[in-house]
Scaffold this motif. Structure first.
Motif: not given
Length: 476
Positions: A431-450
């Protein structure tokens, strides 16, 4: 009383060891009848090592944890060539799961390895589970059952024995049995409906081995972990479910049982409960002989019936004989190479939202969560390496719990997380990273959150091919 109690006792002991060649004490024990050996990443398992072992005892059961995905011993440096169970469950194509199982079996057949401690037949009913997670095919018993069967048929169709684990089911736990004793709070009815169907299906498919879980299941036995419980091992697994193959313990140095008893006492109690083989992840000559002597003493003192020890040793030998009789299947499997099946499965398993993509080398921020104790510490997430192979100037920063986000600059940003559903600090970091960079791509390698309102890629597991599939998608 038999004059060969020492050989019977050694037959049911299956230890691991340090080093990349068999130590002298292990070779001596093999010559004296040691029934099995367990290999780990630290052993750098290959044909020469297995030949060393078989030179002393041709019928030795050589076992390894090669689940694919998160748990690999043969491909730990770069990550597995096959996605793990959760990814296969997400795709839900049993033919594909069988093909993956067959290729894992083929890989083991090439090394002359007898037994794969896979698949995990646990139903991951609790999203907070710290040790199963993506090692399970999913949270639904029917899904897990059909893919357990497919994986077993794939591995055993390649002439290598499979092992369904961790009976009676490690999916609804919040404790890692490597560290402490988990409790499964479920009624007999819930166990029958949720946890047992995959094991029942595996038995119906002819699985050659089942591994016990170090779990306290009060509905079965309020005082003893399942591994040490005759109610769980003999009355339920042997009696009600009808399993007559080799029953092996999870590693007995795990704290779930090691905090309760000495290795020798664990061995005796497990054998009395109905177990046939004792997996000892790591031991020494003194440790092995102490366990052997404890078993022999228990028989001589009338604590462990000699008939029970002989029955256990016979089941170990039966698994060895099964393997010896499947040489033609292994020869056929060795020629049946499908190098692309892992990547095909990994691509099919990707779950994505958003439209973001990479047009130049990014900064990859690896938000480091601790993998479970079952995962070799050297296992990589692989995302950075996969992106760097395609975009050589890719940068990398590791962020530990409580760490500050780096200065992102103008580069594209990829945040790699694992099991965001389990870790509030990971979700807060995202959440903090997306405030700074809304264009960031999130990759989850486990059980993901929504997925957040950002481009999100879920690989549903750690593997080299899962990382490659995610990198390809980001560069599409």
């Amino acid at each position: 009383m038999s004059g060969d109690l020492y050989r019977l006792a050694l037959t049911v002991l299956h230890p691991g060891f340090e080093g990349t060649s068999a130590p002298d004490w292990l070779r001596r024990a093999l010559g004296e009848g040691l029934g099995g050996v367990v290999l780990f990443a630290r052993n750098a398992a290959g044909v020469p090592l297995v030949r060393q072992l078989r030179a002393e005892n041709p019928g030795v059961i050589v076992a390894i944890d090669e689940e694919g995905g998160t748990v690999t011993r043969l491909e730990v440096a770069a990550g597995s060539s096959f996605p793990g169970n959760r990814a296969l469950g997400v795709v839900d194509d049993v033919r594909l799961t069988e093909q993956v199982g067959r290729q894992i079996g083929r890989m083991l057949a090439e090394l002359d390895i007898t037994l794969d401690y896979a698949p995990s037949a646990d139903v991951n009913a609790n999203p907070a589970n710290p040790v199963i997670g993506v090692r399970s095919f999913g949270p639904e018993p029917e899904l897990v059952a059909r893919h357990t069967v497919a994986f077993v048929e794939g591995v055993q169709g390649a002439g290598v024995a499979a092992c369904a684990k961790h009976f009676p089911g490690h999916g609804d736990t919040v404790t890692d049995s490597h560290l402490a004793l988990p409790t499964v709070h479920a009624s007999r009815e819930l166990l029958a409906e949720r946890d047992l169907p995959p094991f029942r299906a595996a038995i119906g498919a002819g699985v050659r081995s089942i591994m016990s879980g170090h779990l306290l299941v009060p509905a079965l036995d309020p005082s003893m972990p399942a591994t040490l419980s005759r109610t769980a091992m003999t009355e339920l697994l042997r009696g009600e479910l009808g399993f007559d193959g080799m029953l092996v313990t999870d590693a007995i140095e795990m704290r779930a049982v090691a905090a309760m008893f000495t290795p020798g006492e664990i061995a005796v109690r497990a054998l009395n409960a109905g177990v046939d083989a004792l997996c000892v992840g790591l031991t020494t000559e003194d440790g092995l002989l102490a366990m052997r002597d404890a078993i022999v003493a228990a028989v001589r003192e009338g604590v462990l019936p000699e008939e029970r020890l002989a029955e256990a040793a016979a089941r170990v030998r039966a698994l060895s004989a099964w393997y010896a009789g499947r040489s033609e299947l292994r020869e056929k499997a060795r020629a049946d190479v499908d190098e692309g099946v892992g990547l095909r499965a990994a691509r099919a398993a990707l779950t994505t939202t958003g439209t973001g993509r990479l047009d130049r080398a990014p900064l990859v921020v690896e938000v480091n969560t601790r993998f479970s104790q079952a995962v070799d510490p050297a296992t990589p997430t692989g995302i950075t390496a996969a992106l760097a192979a395609l975009l050589p100037d890719t940068g990398r920063v590791q962020l530990e719990p409580g760490g500050e986000l780096p200065a992102f600059g103008e580069r594209p940003v990829v945040l790699v997380v694992h099991d965001a559903a389990r870790h509030a600090w990971v979700r807060d970091t995202v959440a903090r990273a997306l405030l700074l960079r809304p264009d960031a791509i999130i990759v989850d390698t486990g059980i993901p959150a929504p997925p957040p309102e950002a481009t999100h890629v879920a690989t549903h597991g750690l593997s080299r091919v899962s990382a490659q599939a995610a990198a390809e998608w980001m560069l599409r």
